[in-house]
Design a protein around this motif. Structure first.
Motif, PDB file in Angstrom:
ATOM      1  N   ALA A  24       0.837  -1.167   0.108  1.00  0.00           N
ATOM      2  CA  ALA A  24       0.020   0.090  -0.112  1.00  0.00           C
ATOM      3  C   ALA A  24       1.082   0.983  -0.073  1.00  0.00           C
ATOM      4  O   ALA A  24       1.765   1.253   0.762  1.00  0.00           O
ATOM      5  CB  ALA A  24      -0.960   0.072   1.197  1.00  0.00           C
ATOM      6  N   THR A  25       0.901   1.985  -0.979  1.00  0.00           N
ATOM      7  CA  THR A  25       1.674   2.982  -1.110  1.00  0.00           C
ATOM      8  C   THR A  25       1.261   4.420  -0.560  1.00  0.00           C
ATOM      9  O   THR A  25      -0.174   4.600  -0.694  1.00  0.00           O
ATOM     10  CB  THR A  25       2.123   3.476  -2.696  1.00  0.00           C
ATOM     11  OG1 THR A  25       1.054   3.399  -3.498  1.00  0.00           O
ATOM     12  CG2 THR A  25       2.880   2.220  -3.225  1.00  0.00           C
ATOM     13  N   PRO A  26       2.009   5.419  -0.175  1.00  0.00           N
ATOM     14  CA  PRO A  26       1.667   6.484   0.317  1.00  0.00           C
ATOM     15  C   PRO A  26       1.017   7.549  -0.570  1.00  0.00           C
ATOM     16  O   PRO A  26       1.592   7.473  -1.921  1.00  0.00           O
ATOM     17  CB  PRO A  26       2.852   7.092   1.051  1.00  0.00           C
ATOM     18  CG  PRO A  26       3.788   6.598   0.339  1.00  0.00           C
ATOM     19  CD  PRO A  26       3.490   5.156  -0.034  1.00  0.00           C
ATOM     20  N   VAL A  27       0.087   8.447  -0.287  1.00  0.00           N
ATOM     21  CA  VAL A  27      -0.066   9.623  -1.104  1.00  0.00           C
ATOM     22  C   VAL A  27       0.489  10.976  -0.617  1.00  0.00           C
ATOM     23  O   VAL A  27       0.665  11.292   0.629  1.00  0.00           O
ATOM     24  CB  VAL A  27      -1.554   9.820  -1.011  1.00  0.00           C
ATOM     25  CG1 VAL A  27      -1.962  10.893  -1.990  1.00  0.00           C
ATOM     26  CG2 VAL A  27      -2.187   8.556  -1.693  1.00  0.00           C
ATOM     27  N   TYR A  28       1.240  11.674  -1.265  1.00  0.00           N
ATOM     28  CA  TYR A  28       1.916  12.931  -0.848  1.00  0.00           C
ATOM     29  C   TYR A  28       1.227  13.997  -1.720  1.00  0.00           C
ATOM     30  O   TYR A  28       0.782  13.920  -2.880  1.00  0.00           O
ATOM     31  CB  TYR A  28       3.584  12.754  -1.371  1.00  0.00           C
ATOM     32  CG  TYR A  28       4.128  11.933  -0.668  1.00  0.00           C
ATOM     33  CD1 TYR A  28       4.594  11.882   0.952  1.00  0.00           C
ATOM     34  CD2 TYR A  28       4.587  10.651  -1.435  1.00  0.00           C
ATOM     35  CE1 TYR A  28       5.279  10.872   1.262  1.00  0.00           C
ATOM     36  CE2 TYR A  28       5.240   9.736  -0.675  1.00  0.00           C
ATOM     37  CZ  TYR A  28       5.527   9.914   0.801  1.00  0.00           C
ATOM     38  OH  TYR A  28       6.106   9.027   1.460  1.00  0.00           O
ATOM     39  N   SER A  29       1.342  15.197  -1.044  1.00  0.00           N
ATOM     40  CA  SER A  29       0.612  16.416  -1.513  1.00  0.00           C
ATOM     41  C   SER A  29       1.895  17.251  -2.377  1.00  0.00           C
ATOM     42  O   SER A  29       3.150  17.015  -2.089  1.00  0.00           O
ATOM     43  CB  SER A  29       0.003  17.389  -0.717  1.00  0.00           C
ATOM     44  OG  SER A  29       0.979  17.759   0.304  1.00  0.00           O
ATOM     45  N   SER A  30       1.719  17.737  -3.492  1.00  0.00           N
ATOM     46  CA  SER A  30       2.646  18.491  -4.141  1.00  0.00           C
ATOM     47  C   SER A  30       2.322  19.995  -4.029  1.00  0.00           C
ATOM     48  O   SER A  30       1.290  20.636  -4.704  1.00  0.00           O
ATOM     49  CB  SER A  30       2.575  17.920  -5.564  1.00  0.00           C
ATOM     50  OG  SER A  30       3.571  18.685  -6.422  1.00  0.00           O
ATOM     51  N   GLU A  31       3.126  20.665  -3.579  1.00  0.00           N
ATOM     52  CA  GLU A  31       3.090  21.973  -3.274  1.00  0.00           C
ATOM     53  C   GLU A  31       3.205  22.724  -4.577  1.00  0.00           C
ATOM     54  O   GLU A  31       2.268  23.626  -5.071  1.00  0.00           O
ATOM     55  CB  GLU A  31       3.872  22.679  -2.349  1.00  0.00           C
ATOM     56  CG  GLU A  31       3.887  24.086  -2.295  1.00  0.00           C
ATOM     57  CD  GLU A  31       4.850  24.787  -1.188  1.00  0.00           C
ATOM     58  OE1 GLU A  31       5.549  25.713  -1.352  1.00  0.00           O
ATOM     59  OE2 GLU A  31       5.372  23.790  -0.290  1.00  0.00           O
ATOM     60  N   THR A  32       4.062  22.570  -5.602  1.00  0.00           N
ATOM     61  CA  THR A  32       4.112  23.022  -6.739  1.00  0.00           C
ATOM     62  C   THR A  32       3.180  22.559  -7.761  1.00  0.00           C
ATOM     63  O   THR A  32       2.611  23.707  -8.232  1.00  0.00           O
ATOM     64  CB  THR A  32       5.334  22.418  -7.540  1.00  0.00           C
ATOM     65  OG1 THR A  32       6.489  22.664  -6.594  1.00  0.00           O
ATOM     66  CG2 THR A  32       5.739  22.926  -8.975  1.00  0.00           C
ATOM     67  N   LEU A  33       2.810  21.368  -7.681  1.00  0.00           N
ATOM     68  CA  LEU A  33       1.479  21.103  -8.819  1.00  0.00           C
ATOM     69  C   LEU A  33       0.167  21.660  -8.233  1.00  0.00           C
ATOM     70  O   LEU A  33      -0.711  22.167  -9.041  1.00  0.00           O
ATOM     71  CB  LEU A  33       1.176  19.513  -8.970  1.00  0.00           C
ATOM     72  CG  LEU A  33       2.485  19.033  -9.645  1.00  0.00           C
ATOM     73  CD1 LEU A  33       2.272  17.232  -9.582  1.00  0.00           C
ATOM     74  CD2 LEU A  33       2.462  19.309 -11.060  1.00  0.00           C
ATOM     75  N   SER A  34      -0.213  21.794  -6.801  1.00  0.00           N
ATOM     76  CA  SER A  34      -1.133  22.216  -6.316  1.00  0.00           C
ATOM     77  C   SER A  34      -1.292  23.955  -6.625  1.00  0.00           C
ATOM     78  O   SER A  34      -2.176  24.524  -6.855  1.00  0.00           O
ATOM     79  CB  SER A  34      -1.168  22.284  -4.526  1.00  0.00           C
ATOM     80  OG  SER A  34      -1.300  20.916  -4.439  1.00  0.00           O
ATOM     81  N   ARG A  35      -0.155  24.586  -6.613  1.00  0.00           N
ATOM     82  CA  ARG A  35       0.063  25.905  -7.049  1.00  0.00           C
ATOM     83  C   ARG A  35      -0.386  26.226  -8.516  1.00  0.00           C
ATOM     84  O   ARG A  35      -1.009  26.903  -8.844  1.00  0.00           O
ATOM     85  CB  ARG A  35       1.296  26.548  -6.549  1.00  0.00           C
ATOM     86  CG  ARG A  35       1.493  28.018  -6.756  1.00  0.00           C
ATOM     87  CD  ARG A  35       2.941  28.634  -6.488  1.00  0.00           C
ATOM     88  NE  ARG A  35       3.957  27.883  -7.083  1.00  0.00           N
ATOM     89  CZ  ARG A  35       4.710  27.090  -6.065  1.00  0.00           C
ATOM     90  NH1 ARG A  35       4.389  26.779  -4.806  1.00  0.00           N
ATOM     91  NH2 ARG A  35       5.840  26.552  -6.598  1.00  0.00           N
ATOM     92  N   LEU A  36       0.217  25.258  -9.343  1.00  0.00           N
ATOM     93  CA  LEU A  36      -0.237  25.504 -10.807  1.00  0.00           C
ATOM     94  C   LEU A  36      -1.614  25.015 -11.012  1.00  0.00           C
ATOM     95  O   LEU A  36      -2.064  25.605 -12.089  1.00  0.00           O
ATOM     96  CB  LEU A  36       0.857  24.490 -11.445  1.00  0.00           C
ATOM     97  CG  LEU A  36       2.153  24.779 -11.463  1.00  0.00           C
ATOM     98  CD1 LEU A  36       3.122  23.600 -12.251  1.00  0.00           C
ATOM     99  CD2 LEU A  36       2.492  25.939 -12.458  1.00  0.00           C
ATOM    100  N   ALA A  37      -2.093  24.098 -10.393  1.00  0.00           N
ATOM    101  CA  ALA A  37      -3.560  23.733 -10.597  1.00  0.00           C
ATOM    102  C   ALA A  37      -4.519  24.738  -9.842  1.00  0.00           C
ATOM    103  O   ALA A  37      -5.775  24.684 -10.456  1.00  0.00           O
ATOM    104  CB  ALA A  37      -3.671  22.096 -10.237  1.00  0.00           C
ATOM    105  N   GLY A  38      -4.312  25.400  -9.022  1.00  0.00           N
ATOM    106  CA  GLY A  38      -5.166  26.161  -7.959  1.00  0.00           C
ATOM    107  C   GLY A  38      -5.972  25.216  -7.375  1.00  0.00           C
ATOM    108  O   GLY A  38      -6.967  26.025  -7.023  1.00  0.00           O
ATOM    109  N   ARG A  39      -5.511  24.129  -6.937  1.00  0.00           N
ATOM    110  CA  ARG A  39      -6.325  23.187  -6.033  1.00  0.00           C
ATOM    111  C   ARG A  39      -5.263  22.420  -5.421  1.00  0.00           C
ATOM    112  O   ARG A  39      -4.292  22.106  -5.864  1.00  0.00           O
ATOM    113  CB  ARG A  39      -7.396  22.423  -6.552  1.00  0.00           C
ATOM    114  CG  ARG A  39      -6.972  21.720  -7.656  1.00  0.00           C
ATOM    115  CD  ARG A  39      -8.120  20.662  -8.281  1.00  0.00           C
ATOM    116  NE  ARG A  39      -8.972  21.537  -8.976  1.00  0.00           N
ATOM    117  CZ  ARG A  39     -10.172  21.253  -9.534  1.00  0.00           C
ATOM    118  NH1 ARG A  39     -10.330  19.766  -9.488  1.00  0.00           N
ATOM    119  NH2 ARG A  39     -10.921  21.896 -10.089  1.00  0.00           N
TER     120      ARG A  39
END
Length: 190
Positions: free
Chosen positions: A25-40
């Motif tokens: 079972a692999t972890p899930v990580y948030s991405s600050e860079t992609l979140s900023r680019l996607a606006g969510r």
């Protein structure tokens, strides 16, 4: 060969039980860079942490765990340029099943060696995946069981376990799931 049915949720849940010994079972990580680019908020599922480095182990383990005794005795065969072949080789080795992986002659040597190191017999054939797949089909005609990279209900169900994990790990936060598509097995499972 085209898959005519798709696995049910029950099939995917059963696959999770079968793959638990080899697939993580692999972890899930948030991405600050992609979140900023996607606006969510954007999260990434770290399937690169699987033993073979990709989600392919999920489908390969489920397929091989689903084989009959006669199919196990006949061995398995697949065509792959790398990740799927490694997954089949490891899953087969752990199940005590002979595996042959047909790879294009220009497959990356790192992938070829990794697949060989997981215990499979490697046959380099042709200039691309389609020729390797045709050669794998010849082995099926001689009695081996094909572990197709994406056109197989058991492989799709195994790969679908990634979707179960995502739903549990992120719950209500999931609005959209973006899935890369090669052959379509992962997308079909999720």
């Amino acid at each position: 060969m085209a898959t005519e049915t798709v696995p049910t949720l029950a099939d995917i849940e059963a696959a999770r039980t079968r793959i638990a010994t080899l697939a993580r079972a692999t972890p899930v990580y948030s991405s600050e860079t992609l979140s900023r680019l996607a606006g969510r908020r954007v999260f990434l599922k770290a399937e690169n942490l699987q033993r073979t480095g990709s989600f392919k182990i999920r489908g390969a383990v489920n397929k091989i765990a689903s084989l009959t005794d006669a199919e196990r005795a006949a061995g398995v065969v697949t065509a792959s340029a790398g990740n799927h072949g490694q997954a089949v080789a490891l899953a087969a080795r752990e199940a005590g099943v002979r595996a042959t992986v047909l790879m294009p002659q220009d497959a990356p040597m790192a992938k070829v060696e990794a697949t060989r190191n997981y215990g499979a017999e490697i046959v380099l054939v042709g200039d691309g995946y389609d020729e390797a797949q045709a050669a794998a089909q010849e082995r099926v005609n001689a009695g081996a069981t094909l572990v197709h990279a994406f056109e197989d209900e058991a492989v799709i169900a195994g790969q679908g376990t990634l979707g179960l994990e995502l739903a549990e790990q992120l719950g209500e936060e999931v609005e959209t799931v973006v899935v890369p598509v090669g052959g379509g097995g992962l997308a079909s499972g999720i």
